[in-house]
Design an enzyme around this catalytic site. Structure first.
Site, PDB file in Angstrom:
ATOM      1  N   HIS A  98      -7.509   3.463  -3.121  1.00  0.00           N
ATOM      2  CA  HIS A  98      -6.385   3.517  -4.063  1.00  0.00           C
ATOM      3  C   HIS A  98      -5.919   2.117  -4.387  1.00  0.00           C
ATOM      4  O   HIS A  98      -5.977   1.209  -3.557  1.00  0.00           O
ATOM      5  CB  HIS A  98      -5.229   4.344  -3.503  1.00  0.00           C
ATOM      6  CG  HIS A  98      -4.777   3.929  -2.140  1.00  0.00           C
ATOM      7  ND1 HIS A  98      -5.460   4.291  -0.996  1.00  0.00           N
ATOM      8  CD2 HIS A  98      -3.728   3.176  -1.726  1.00  0.00           C
ATOM      9  CE1 HIS A  98      -4.847   3.783   0.058  1.00  0.00           C
ATOM     10  NE2 HIS A  98      -3.799   3.090  -0.351  1.00  0.00           N
ATOM     11  N   HIS A 100      -2.618  -0.039  -5.651  1.00  0.00           N
ATOM     12  CA  HIS A 100      -1.168  -0.046  -5.826  1.00  0.00           C
ATOM     13  C   HIS A 100      -0.833  -0.883  -7.066  1.00  0.00           C
ATOM     14  O   HIS A 100      -1.278  -2.035  -7.176  1.00  0.00           O
ATOM     15  CB  HIS A 100      -0.468  -0.721  -4.642  1.00  0.00           C
ATOM     16  CG  HIS A 100      -0.636  -0.037  -3.327  1.00  0.00           C
ATOM     17  ND1 HIS A 100       0.340   0.748  -2.759  1.00  0.00           N
ATOM     18  CD2 HIS A 100      -1.667  -0.049  -2.446  1.00  0.00           C
ATOM     19  CE1 HIS A 100      -0.082   1.191  -1.574  1.00  0.00           C
ATOM     20  NE2 HIS A 100      -1.286   0.723  -1.364  1.00  0.00           N
TER      21      HIS A 100
HETATM   22  P1  AMP Z   1      -1.997   2.104   1.919  1.00  0.00           P
HETATM   23  O1  AMP Z   1      -1.042   1.751   3.033  1.00  0.00           O
HETATM   24  O2  AMP Z   1      -2.455   0.937   1.122  1.00  0.00           O
HETATM   25  O3  AMP Z   1      -3.129   2.966   2.435  1.00  0.00           O
HETATM   26  O4  AMP Z   1      -1.154   2.972   0.917  1.00  0.00           O
HETATM   27  C1  AMP Z   1      -0.957   4.339   1.063  1.00  0.00           C
HETATM   28  C2  AMP Z   1       0.230   4.675   0.203  1.00  0.00           C
HETATM   29  O5  AMP Z   1       0.226   6.065  -0.020  1.00  0.00           O
HETATM   30  C3  AMP Z   1       1.586   4.342   0.851  1.00  0.00           C
HETATM   31  O6  AMP Z   1       2.276   3.435  -0.012  1.00  0.00           O
HETATM   32  C4  AMP Z   1       2.270   5.687   0.960  1.00  0.00           C
HETATM   33  O7  AMP Z   1       3.643   5.605   0.710  1.00  0.00           O
HETATM   34  C5  AMP Z   1       1.556   6.493  -0.098  1.00  0.00           C
HETATM   35  N1  AMP Z   1       1.514   7.933   0.093  1.00  0.00           N
HETATM   36  C6  AMP Z   1       1.133   8.609   1.198  1.00  0.00           C
HETATM   37  N2  AMP Z   1       1.186   9.931   0.980  1.00  0.00           N
HETATM   38  C7  AMP Z   1       1.578  10.102  -0.300  1.00  0.00           C
HETATM   39  C8  AMP Z   1       1.811  11.234  -1.135  1.00  0.00           C
HETATM   40  N3  AMP Z   1       1.650  12.483  -0.693  1.00  0.00           N
HETATM   41  N4  AMP Z   1       2.215  11.028  -2.397  1.00  0.00           N
HETATM   42  C9  AMP Z   1       2.391   9.766  -2.876  1.00  0.00           C
HETATM   43  N5  AMP Z   1       2.181   8.662  -2.137  1.00  0.00           N
HETATM   44  C10 AMP Z   1       1.781   8.817  -0.873  1.00  0.00           C
END
Ligand code: AMP
Length: 112
Positions: A98, A100
């Site tokens: 993903h 950001h």
């Molecule tokens: P990372 O730490 O780069 O793996 O980012 C994962 C991101 O996913 C974090 O910023 C979380 O807040 C976000 N996240 C986790 N679960 C969900 C969800 N169900 N819907 C939207 N964002 C999510």
């Protein structure tokens, strides 16, 4: 991937408001936003991280979608940041590739 939360979001098992959606990519708001604008842009296909990506079109789809979202959200004037956390030391917590997209405040550098 049956147990992947982002796969469930991408395939509609978890109802989510998509900011952007096309054949290969969806974008939606982060659950725990780190800036006034915090959008996640993900490939629909599961890759644990960018390390697994074997086809350059995955990167071009992801980046071009993120640029479109930034434009549609009117972020070009003040700027934005795109981040892809990868692996443990990269700070990745969700094992589905993903990107950001962060904006709406001055973002510090270097990151923590
Ligand atoms: P990372 O730490 O780069 O793996 O980012 C994962 C991101 O996913 C974090 O910023 C979380 O807040 C976000 N996240 C986790 N679960 C969900 C969800 N169900 N819907 C939207 N964002 C999510």
């Amino acid at each position: 991937m049956d147990d992947c939360i982002f796969c469930k979001i991408a395939n509609g098992d978890i109802p989510t408001d998509f900011i952007y959606s096309d054949e290969n990519v969806v974008a939606f708001r982060d659950l725990n936003p780190q800036a006034p604008v915090h959008v996640l842009v993900i490939p629909k296909k599961h890759y644990k991280s960018g390390i697994e990506v074997d086809n350059p079109s995955v990167w071009s789809d992801l980046m071009s979608s993120a640029v479109k979202v930034a434009r549609e959200l009117g972020l070009e004037k003040d700027g934005y940041r795109m981040v892809i956390n990868t692996g443990e030391q990269g700070g990745q917590t969700v094992p589905h590739l993903h990107l950001h997209l962060l904006a709406g405040r001055n973002l510090g550098w270097p990151p923590g």
